[in-house]
Design a protein around this motif. Structure first.
Motif, PDB file in Angstrom:
ATOM      1  N   ALA A 100      43.773 -54.510 -68.195  1.00  0.00           N
ATOM      2  CA  ALA A 100      43.555 -56.046 -68.450  1.00  0.00           C
ATOM      3  C   ALA A 100      42.420 -56.346 -67.509  1.00  0.00           C
ATOM      4  N   VAL A 132      39.001 -55.654 -68.910  1.00  0.00           N
ATOM      5  CA  VAL A 132      38.605 -56.330 -69.945  1.00  0.00           C
ATOM      6  C   VAL A 132      38.086 -57.672 -69.586  1.00  0.00           C
ATOM      7  N   LEU A 133      39.001 -58.317 -68.548  1.00  0.00           N
ATOM      8  CA  LEU A 133      38.637 -59.775 -67.961  1.00  0.00           C
ATOM      9  C   LEU A 133      37.231 -59.676 -67.482  1.00  0.00           C
ATOM     10  N   MET A 180      47.606 -56.648 -72.790  1.00  0.00           N
ATOM     11  CA  MET A 180      48.270 -56.032 -71.588  1.00  0.00           C
ATOM     12  C   MET A 180      49.737 -55.911 -71.965  1.00  0.00           C
ATOM     13  N   THR A 192      43.663 -60.922 -73.702  1.00  0.00           N
ATOM     14  CA  THR A 192      43.693 -59.885 -72.697  1.00  0.00           C
ATOM     15  C   THR A 192      45.383 -59.639 -72.341  1.00  0.00           C
TER      16      THR A 192
END
Length: 472
Positions: free
Chosen positions: A206, A209-210, A169, A165
């Motif tokens: 990011a 996604v996290l 980013m 990630t």
């Protein structure tokens, strides 16, 4: 046996450390490119970015208290096979941290110029700081969410997810920087404002996604309804470990912010030199920092599992690897650092100042490595109040107080300030070494395990007596 073996492998130092290292290295590499791009705007823009990042780091300690404490509790709970408790801790930490991040975003959008002025930023930099702080600071809620999500995911043993990630980013951030700084591909030339916008957009992506990875990080997937969960007892565990960590982190960050303020008083040359040195110094302890963070996760897991002897030895293995690496990296930077800095600036005053600081960095980095490894290990077993106390004492008196006295009041400048930073690192490192050798929290854990074992033996004996009594 297969599951236990795979769990041991999952928490091995190497498997934990290499994704963290790769993440940190690429962030450093891309961060260097980022600084190089910003330097094309002006040296003043570089100074504003460096100053603002110190401010953001200081404010991040407000939610790092919860995120860091939760990370250690999660690893301990998984180590003691309490998966549901670990899941609940992660959910609670996410909610609380997000709330703090929202508050900080509102504050930074509302009063960026006033905050920068209060921190003694030179007048000529205030207009740039107002733009950068309001935009990047407005995304502080994203930073908060990334912090707690990344910490929770890593402490489940998955260090690859945050690594991938972070790589994505930073690549997006660099591409957007290029577009906004140079007006590439038809984009407008927005200068520092464009850099700030690209920072926020890349962090937003990011965070998404996290969050996706986070929802599936535990044995039982986290759903929307689970975010209503709150357990006071577990939240108290987070705070018991977390609040000293927060104070500890705040001590370091605020001391750095104070030092940046002292440098701002000395002048923009010293402030810019320190900003460039921050970029170079990062290279020195990348692998050391990765090992220290990995060993914290490993020791917290071993401590939760009751493997105190393995936990005790783990930190010395890390120091044996990390110290030589830090020294080699620091010496490489001494040899080539000035040439690298020439890519960023042509100002001879800045380059001459950095040339001296590069040699001082050779003394600084081993002390940092010792603190990272031993401090993280103490935190992993819950001895966070000790690391907090030594940080408050040493950073307030040595790092901050002596820096002002010698660097500003007596006029010895940035050289004296660096000397104080070096002294602070070694003093805290020595304290942490003797505390770890004392094994206080490890012995307490052994005593708790012995009591639990005795209690189980008594209960088993009673059950056997109860089963035998009818036959009598």
């Amino acid at each position: 046996m297969k599951n236990k073996g795979s769990e041991r492998n999952k928490y091995s130092l190497w498997l934990l450390a290499w994704p963290i290292f790769l993440e940190q290295f690429l962030q450093f590499l891309l961060g260097t490119v980022d600084t190089l791009m910003v330097s094309r705007i002006s040296d003043n823009a570089v100074a504003v970015v460096g100053f603002s990042n110190q401010l953001f780091n200081a404010l991040m300690t407000l939610f790092a208290t919860v995120a860091s404490g939760a990370g250690i509790v999660i690893a301990q709970k998984i180590g003691s096979h309490k998966e549901e408790d670990a899941r609940t801790v992660a959910i609670i930490a996410f909610k609380v941290t997000t709330g703090i991040g929202l508050f900080l975003s509102i504050l930074l959008v509302a009063a960026p110029r006033q905050i920068a002025s209060m921190l003694q930023l030179p007048e000529e930099l205030l207009s740039l700081a107002e733009v950068y702080i309001s935009i990047v600071g407005g995304g502080m809620i994203l930073t908060a969410m990334m912090s707690v999500l990344g910490t929770a995911i890593r402490n489940t043993g998955n260090t690859k997810g945050p690594m991938m990630t972070a790589i994505g980013m930073n690549i997006i951030h660099i591409v957007m920087n290029y577009c906004f700084i140079f007006g590439a591909f038809g984009f407008p030339e927005w200068g520092l404002a464009g850099v700030a916008i690209s920072t926020v957009v890349s962090r937003l992506l990011a965070t998404i996604v996290l969050l996706f990875i986070f929802l599936g990080s535990f044995q039982r997937k986290i759903g929307p309804r689970d975010f209503s969960i709150f357990d006071r007892k577990l939240f108290k565990e987070i705070l018991n470990i977390g609040w000293p960590l927060g104070v500890n982190s705040a001590s370091w960050v605020f001391s750095q912010l104070a030092i940046f303020s002292f440098l701002a008083v000395l002048g923009s040359t010293e402030l810019t030199a320190r900003t460039y040195m921050n970029t170079l110094e990062s290279f020195c302890f990348l692998l050391g920092f990765s090992l220290a963070l990995a060993v914290q996760i490993q020791i917290a897991h071993l401590y939760g599992a009751g493997k105190t002897k393995e936990a005790y030895r783990a930190v010395f293995k890390v120091l044996a690897i990390g110290l030589p690496l830090v020294l080699v990296n620091a010496f490489i930077i001494v040899l080539f650092g000035r040439n690298v800095l020439g890519l960023f600036t042509g100002d001879e005053d800045i380059l001459a100042l950095c040339g001296v600081l590069l040699w001082m960095n050779l003394m600084l980095q081993p002390g940092k490595m010792i603190n990272m490894a031993l401090g993280n290990s103490l935190n992993a077993v819950g001895d966070t109040r000790f690391t907090m106390n030594i940080s408050l004492i040493s950073m307030s008196i040595i790092a901050t107080g002596c820096s002002y006295l010698l660097g500003v009041s007596l006029g010895y400048g940035i050289i004296a300030i660096y000397a104080c930073m070096i002294a602070d690192e070694y003093i805290r490192g020595i304290w942490s070494y003797f505390r770890w050798r004392g094994r206080k929290f490890l012995r307490m854990k052994e005593a708790d395990l012995a009591r639990e074992g005795a209690q189980k033996d008594k209960e088993q004996y009673r059950c056997e007596e109860g089963a035998a009594s009818p036959a009598l």
